[in-house]
Design an enzyme around this catalytic site. Sequence first.
Site, PDB file in Angstrom:
ATOM      1  N   HIS A  31       0.824  -1.214   0.000  1.00  0.00           N
ATOM      2  CA  HIS A  31       0.000   0.000   0.000  1.00  0.00           C
ATOM      3  C   HIS A  31       0.857   1.264   0.000  1.00  0.00           C
ATOM      4  CE1 HIS A  31      -3.739   1.909  -0.036  1.00  0.00           C
ATOM      5  NE2 HIS A  31      -4.356   1.319   0.972  1.00  0.00           N
TER       6      HIS A  31
ATOM      7  N   ASP B 106      -2.202   2.284  -4.573  1.00  0.00           N
ATOM      8  CA  ASP B 106      -3.428   2.743  -3.912  1.00  0.00           C
ATOM      9  C   ASP B 106      -4.522   1.684  -4.054  1.00  0.00           C
ATOM     10  OD1 ASP B 106      -2.269   5.146  -3.179  1.00  0.00           O
ATOM     11  OD2 ASP B 106      -2.869   6.135  -5.049  1.00  0.00           O
TER      12      ASP B 106
END
Length: 513
Positions: free
Chosen positions: A484, A488
């Site tokens: 992450h 995204d």
Amino acid sequence: MSVEIRVPTLGESVTEATIGQWFKKPGDAVKADEPVVELETDKVTIEVPAPAGGVLEAISFQEGETVEVGALIGAIADGEEAPAAEQSQNEQETSEANMASDDKNDAAPVDIVVPVAGESVVEADVGEWFKKVGDRVELDEAIVELETDKAAMDVSSPVAGTVIEILAESGETVEVGALLARVQPGEGGAVAAAAPAPATKEEAPAAAPASSGTEMPPAPSASKMMAEKNIDPASLTGSGKRGQVLKEDVIAAAASIGSTAVATTSSAPAPVRAPSNADDAPREERVKMTRLRKTIATRLKEAQNTAAMLTTFNEVDMKPVMDLRKSYKDLFEKKHGVKLGFMGFFAKAVCHALKEIPAVNAEIDGSDLIYKNYAHIGVAVGTDKGLVVPVVRDADQMSIAEIEQEIGRLGRAARDGELSMADMQGGTFTISNGGVYGSLMSTPILNAPQSGILGMHKIQERPVVVNGEVVVRPMMYLALSYDHRIVDGKEAVTFLVRIKESLEDPQRLVLDL
């Protein structure tokens, strides 16, 4: 006087080659221009002829080693020494037949050393010895297994003869170049006839080559599996070098007669904690972790500790791909020499999605992001030694057929412990197929420093709604674990949706949509 054998010029852009096969061994007579050794490059395979007639005096590099252009790889004693050498060899054979072990004219023992396994590999653990002192060993026959932090590999004997000394025991750590064993060259037929050693479970299948028309004994892993599955070695045709029976040959034979599953992802018992009750101690077993298992554990835990790892899920209707395989599998195999599986479709779908979502193909280097304009797809393979991830390089430039062929080659090499360092380096994205073991859902762990890994799972028929109607379809859950810090949530979900769309409408792969 000796004549040198050197690696010839191989082409303007070729600077090194791999020793493929020696056609002669030290002590053999050779004629001028007779092929002595085979070299393999990334472009072509060539045979190096003898620069002069005589006797092969020495070999500087063993099969599988990498040599540079101009390197000295052997030497030939000139023709004037040939008669003496041949006479000495005849005397040695006669001496062996009479079991005169004190004959001072015997050929010098040949050292078996730890081979170079890759630029970053400096040591290995000694695994299983396939031979013991006094055993007969054939040319190119595996003698011992070594385990590095990358993979397990077999070390083969460079000559035919008898094992006279073993200098490293199983479990010891040895450095590259360290002496493992010594082999006394020679036929040893008279000795074997005079004092036959009792056959063991693993030696019994070794008689197969005589009946199957090949000089090569089965690979040790194949011998062991044939004994376990009670398969007649004479019924198998080997697919390895010079007809050697390999592990996959036994697996195929077992499958054809309805045998049960051949291997698990790990045959070694897991280390256990100290017994909490003294009465339980006799029922527990403590074993040392292999070097490969230690590396797997370390890398997976580092990935969890370093990356901001998250997993997103989706499901795909596999009916369109399954229908396509059913329609063209026979024609595909006939033309390309490989079966049409699912991995080719998934790898191609991943490559298409990576072009649209390049963040999934990127990695973090300090404070920088490195975006890759190529797709080296790692394919996780479970072996009896642990999980390895060979890489299909430039998969985005390949057709589905080429991807299937390369995956097949890498899979066989992984199971036989023959993966090179180059085969497992440089991956930008990984595919893991837990479905082959029956997994219905999982969250795969990233293969650092990659930022994405796709988990495939079992295909299972489930009721789904299509055009307002409930129908039964072969469905598969897909899982994308991603970093992450780079990717995204929107990008991760879009990436997985693109894979779903490509598989549910395979024409997209052909039309590059």
